[in-house]
Design a protein around this motif. Structure first.
Motif, PDB file in Angstrom:
ATOM      1  N   SER A  43       0.850  -1.196   0.000  1.00 52.97           N
ATOM      2  CA  SER A  43       0.000   0.000   0.000  1.00 52.97           C
ATOM      3  C   SER A  43       0.881   1.240   0.000  1.00 52.97           C
ATOM      4  CB  SER A  43      -0.927   0.011   1.223  1.00 52.97           C
ATOM      5  OG  SER A  43      -0.164   0.078   2.409  1.00 52.97           O
ATOM      6  N   GLY A  44       0.259   2.374  -0.305  1.00 53.52           N
ATOM      7  CA  GLY A  44       0.990   3.632  -0.294  1.00 53.52           C
ATOM      8  C   GLY A  44       0.134   4.763  -0.837  1.00 53.52           C
ATOM      9  N   HIS A  45       0.738   5.946  -0.897  1.00 58.20           N
ATOM     10  CA  HIS A  45       0.051   7.127  -1.426  1.00 58.20           C
ATOM     11  C   HIS A  45       0.246   7.207  -2.941  1.00 58.20           C
ATOM     12  CE1 HIS A  45      -0.466   8.314   2.645  1.00 58.20           C
ATOM     13  NE2 HIS A  45       0.775   8.709   2.840  1.00 58.20           N
ATOM     14  N   LEU A  46      -0.690   7.868  -3.607  1.00 55.91           N
ATOM     15  CA  LEU A  46      -0.618   8.116  -5.052  1.00 55.91           C
ATOM     16  C   LEU A  46      -0.601   9.617  -5.274  1.00 55.91           C
ATOM     17  CD1 LEU A  46      -3.420   5.640  -6.166  1.00 55.91           C
ATOM     18  CD2 LEU A  46      -0.973   5.334  -6.552  1.00 55.91           C
ATOM     19  N   ASP A  47       0.463  10.119  -5.862  1.00 44.21           N
ATOM     20  CA  ASP A  47       0.542  11.550  -6.159  1.00 44.21           C
ATOM     21  C   ASP A  47       0.728  11.708  -7.658  1.00 44.21           C
ATOM     22  OD1 ASP A  47       0.903  14.255  -6.294  1.00 44.21           O
ATOM     23  OD2 ASP A  47       2.611  14.319  -4.921  1.00 44.21           O
ATOM     24  N   GLU A  89      -5.528  16.319   1.012  1.00 43.12           N
ATOM     25  CA  GLU A  89      -6.084  14.983   0.854  1.00 43.12           C
ATOM     26  C   GLU A  89      -5.501  14.368  -0.410  1.00 43.12           C
ATOM     27  OE1 GLU A  89      -8.661  13.351   2.708  1.00 43.12           O
ATOM     28  OE2 GLU A  89      -8.262  14.901   4.192  1.00 43.12           O
ATOM     29  N   ILE A  90      -4.957  13.163  -0.292  1.00 39.86           N
ATOM     30  CA  ILE A  90      -4.452  12.462  -1.473  1.00 39.86           C
ATOM     31  C   ILE A  90      -5.004  11.040  -1.480  1.00 39.86           C
ATOM     32  CG2 ILE A  90      -2.333  13.802  -1.630  1.00 39.86           C
ATOM     33  CD1 ILE A  90      -0.895  11.346  -0.473  1.00 39.86           C
ATOM     34  N   LYS A  91      -4.969  10.441  -2.661  1.00 40.02           N
ATOM     35  CA  LYS A  91      -5.429   9.067  -2.807  1.00 40.02           C
ATOM     36  C   LYS A  91      -4.353   8.111  -2.321  1.00 40.02           C
ATOM     37  CE  LYS A  91      -9.308   8.818  -5.553  1.00 40.02           C
ATOM     38  NZ  LYS A  91      -9.746   8.233  -6.792  1.00 40.02           N
ATOM     39  N   SER A  92      -4.802   6.969  -1.873  1.00 40.23           N
ATOM     40  CA  SER A  92      -3.913   5.881  -1.502  1.00 40.23           C
ATOM     41  C   SER A  92      -4.382   4.629  -2.228  1.00 40.23           C
ATOM     42  CB  SER A  92      -3.937   5.650   0.006  1.00 40.23           C
ATOM     43  OG  SER A  92      -3.430   6.763   0.683  1.00 40.23           O
ATOM     44  N   TYR A  93      -3.513   3.635  -2.296  1.00 38.57           N
ATOM     45  CA  TYR A  93      -3.867   2.372  -2.935  1.00 38.57           C
ATOM     46  C   TYR A  93      -3.485   1.212  -2.019  1.00 38.57           C
ATOM     47  CZ  TYR A  93       1.000   1.263  -3.863  1.00 38.57           C
ATOM     48  OH  TYR A  93       2.318   0.961  -3.702  1.00 38.57           O
ATOM     49  N   CYS A 144       4.740   8.418  -7.079  1.00 39.33           N
ATOM     50  CA  CYS A 144       4.663   9.815  -7.480  1.00 39.33           C
ATOM     51  C   CYS A 144       4.915   9.897  -8.979  1.00 39.33           C
ATOM     52  CB  CYS A 144       5.708  10.607  -6.704  1.00 39.33           C
ATOM     53  SG  CYS A 144       5.720  12.361  -7.112  1.00 39.33           S
ATOM     54  N   SER A 145       3.971  10.458  -9.727  1.00 37.57           N
ATOM     55  CA  SER A 145       4.093  10.587 -11.174  1.00 37.57           C
ATOM     56  C   SER A 145       3.797  12.021 -11.597  1.00 37.57           C
ATOM     57  CB  SER A 145       3.110   9.666 -11.882  1.00 37.57           C
ATOM     58  OG  SER A 145       3.272   8.336 -11.465  1.00 37.57           O
ATOM     59  N   ASP A 146       4.582  12.521 -12.523  1.00 40.15           N
ATOM     60  CA  ASP A 146       4.317  13.823 -13.145  1.00 40.15           C
ATOM     61  C   ASP A 146       4.077  14.936 -12.114  1.00 40.15           C
ATOM     62  OD1 ASP A 146       4.069  15.534 -15.290  1.00 40.15           O
ATOM     63  OD2 ASP A 146       1.905  15.268 -15.437  1.00 40.15           O
ATOM     64  N   GLY A 150       7.524  18.355  -7.090  1.00 36.07           N
ATOM     65  CA  GLY A 150       7.888  17.369  -6.080  1.00 36.07           C
ATOM     66  C   GLY A 150       6.668  16.676  -5.530  1.00 36.07           C
ATOM     67  N   CYS A 151       6.925  15.560  -4.906  1.00 32.73           N
ATOM     68  CA  CYS A 151       5.831  14.758  -4.343  1.00 32.73           C
ATOM     69  C   CYS A 151       5.340  15.348  -3.037  1.00 32.73           C
ATOM     70  CB  CYS A 151       6.320  13.328  -4.103  1.00 32.73           C
ATOM     71  SG  CYS A 151       6.773  12.513  -5.634  1.00 32.73           S
ATOM     72  N   ILE A 152       4.147  14.962  -2.637  1.00 30.33           N
ATOM     73  CA  ILE A 152       3.537  15.487  -1.419  1.00 30.33           C
ATOM     74  C   ILE A 152       4.305  15.052  -0.195  1.00 30.33           C
ATOM     75  CG2 ILE A 152       1.489  15.255   0.041  1.00 30.33           C
ATOM     76  CD1 ILE A 152      -0.184  15.478  -2.458  1.00 30.33           C
ATOM     77  N   TRP A 153       4.865  13.868  -0.163  1.00 28.76           N
ATOM     78  CA  TRP A 153       5.534  13.373   1.032  1.00 28.76           C
ATOM     79  C   TRP A 153       6.992  13.696   1.050  1.00 28.76           C
ATOM     80  CZ3 TRP A 153       2.474  10.655  -2.189  1.00 28.76           C
ATOM     81  CH2 TRP A 153       3.109   9.999  -3.237  1.00 28.76           C
TER      82      TRP A 153
END
Length: 153
Positions: A43-47, A89-93, A144-146, A150-153
């Motif tokens: 699992s993890g975050h999606l940015d 708020e970010i999505k996670s998977y 983290c894509s595109d 930089g990424c949120i984390w």
């Protein structure tokens, strides 16, 4: 009734308490598997960066496992912005692999990122190794894509 000296009673009571505590410690192992279990929950975050939102996540493991990951989870994280910390708020998977070998496997994740303004969905792909955790079944990998800033984390 036999008269037992107070010191002996204290020793017996202390020994019983220590034995009970030791038994609780030995039997209080983790409810999940260890390094010898082939199941790994990833699992993890999606940015997707900027004005995009992750709409779907597909995974394929080198061991043949594949499918749609759960990606409707939202997580609150702190993001550093100039001069402040902002809660976003970010999505996670999350997904589960059930046949990870002792040597691990390679996991490829494809993420569909939808532009909030354009409505277009762009696909991003990343691959990484997944090994059996030493304890438990969980592994975390943020994606983290595109994200030019930089990424949120």
């Amino acid at each position: 009734m036999r008269n037992i000296p107070r010191l002996t009673q204290l020793k017996v009571w202390t020994t019983a308490v220590v034995a009970a505590a030791a038994g609780a410690l030995v039997s209080a192992g983790p409810a999940h598997a260890t390094w010898n279990d082939p199941q790994v929950n990833v699992s993890g975050h999606l940015d997707c960066g900027g004005a995009q939102e992750a709409t779907w996540v597909w995974y394929e493991a080198a061991n043949g496992e594949r499918g749609w990951a759960k990606s409707d989870l939202w997580t609150s994280v702190n993001r550093v912005v100039p001069g402040a910390l902002k809660l976003v708020e970010i999505k996670s998977y999350s997904l589960s692999l059930y046949n990870v070998s002792n040597d691990g496997t390679t996991l490829t994740i494809k993420v569909g990122c939808k532009g909030l303004l354009s409505g277009q969905v762009r696909e991003y792909k990343t691959s990484f190794g997944v090994n059996r955790p030493t304890f438990g079944r969980s592994a975390t990998r943020h994606i983290c894509s595109d994200a030019p800033l930089g990424c949120i984390w």
